[in-house]
Design a protein around this motif. Structure first.
Motif, short mmCIF file in Angstrom:
data_model
loop_
_atom_site.label_atom_id
_atom_site.label_comp_id
_atom_site.label_asym_id
_atom_site.label_seq_id
_atom_site.Cartn_x
_atom_site.Cartn_y
_atom_site.Cartn_z
N HIS A 79 -6.82 0.05 0.08
CA HIS A 79 -7.02 -1.32 -0.40
C HIS A 79 -8.17 -1.37 -1.40
CE1 HIS A 79 -8.12 -5.54 -0.55
NE2 HIS A 79 -9.31 -5.23 -0.07
N SER A 122 0.82 -1.22 0.00
CA SER A 122 0.00 0.00 0.00
C SER A 122 0.85 1.27 0.00
CB SER A 122 -0.94 0.02 1.22
OG SER A 122 -0.19 0.07 2.42
N THR A 172 -4.45 -5.51 -0.26
CA THR A 172 -3.76 -5.84 0.97
C THR A 172 -4.55 -6.82 1.83
OG1 THR A 172 -4.71 -3.88 2.03
CG2 THR A 172 -2.50 -3.65 1.06
#
Length: 207
Positions: free
Chosen positions: A130, A72, A164
């Motif tokens: 995400h 991320s 993620t």
């Protein structure tokens, strides 16, 4: 008249110019148009300074294919250069979740640059979201504020996507938990896992 003159409009950089001059006396007699040799018809020439060149559009090195990443905070890498040797160049980088960069999540200009060329320059953003898709672009700016064009990752298409989250519905299916009388060569079956973002790996299950 002191015999000097400044053009009313600035001349172009790195250009050869030709010029000549004549004089007129009080009763109207005029000389020939002369150059740098006095009293000889001709012309003189000079070349103006080269001036500042615009930096070269950067080269993007990674996160440039639209692929998923589980990072991320991806470290974006690019190369900067300028046709003028030794110019100090810095970068401006933008990251957005829309392709027109109208709502940038990152718009960062480097505080101070360094001498051109600069290879493998990196920028790492704060954590991105995400499941989101991102676009990014970068341009070079020299110490006279001349800016290159934008280099846009993946030709303006999605540059990378962030995943993620681990797969869901992961577990043992059969044999049932605490089963007895199981064959010594059992067939072990997992639950059907799912991943709504990047999808399951080609080899999805590990025992």
């Amino acid at each position: 008249d002191d015999g000097s003159w400044v053009p009313g409009t600035a001349l172009s950089n790195n250009t050869v110019y030709y010029w000549r001059v004549k004089a007129r006396d009080a009763v109207g007699n005029e000389s020939s148009l002369c150059g740098h040799t006095a009293d000889v018809a001709g012309y003189g020439s000079f070349t103006t300074v080269a001036g500042n060149s615009t930096p070269t559009t950067p080269t993007i090195d990674n996160y440039n294919t639209g692929a998923w990443t589980n990072d991320s905070t991806p470290t974006l890498q690019f190369d900067l250069s300028d046709p003028d040797a030794g110019d100090i160049i810095k970068y401006q980088i933008q990251i957005d979740d829309t392709s027109d960069f109208s709502s940038t999540v990152v718009d960062n200009t480097e505080g101070s640059g360094s001498a051109s060329p600069r290879s493998n320059v990196t920028y790492t953003p704060s954590a991105l979201t995400h499941g989101a898709s991102y676009y990014w672009r970068v341009k070079a700016i020299d110490d006279e504020a001349a800016a290159s064009g934008w280099a846009t990752a993946n030709g303006g298409a999605i540059a990378f996507k962030v995943d993620t989250a681990a797969p869901t519905n992961v577990g043992c299916n059969t044999p049932a938990n605490a089963a007895t009388g199981v064959s010594t060569s059992p067939t072990l079956a997992a639950k059907t896992a799912a991943d709504a973002n990047s999808g399951l790996n080609a080899t999805a299950y590990y025992i």
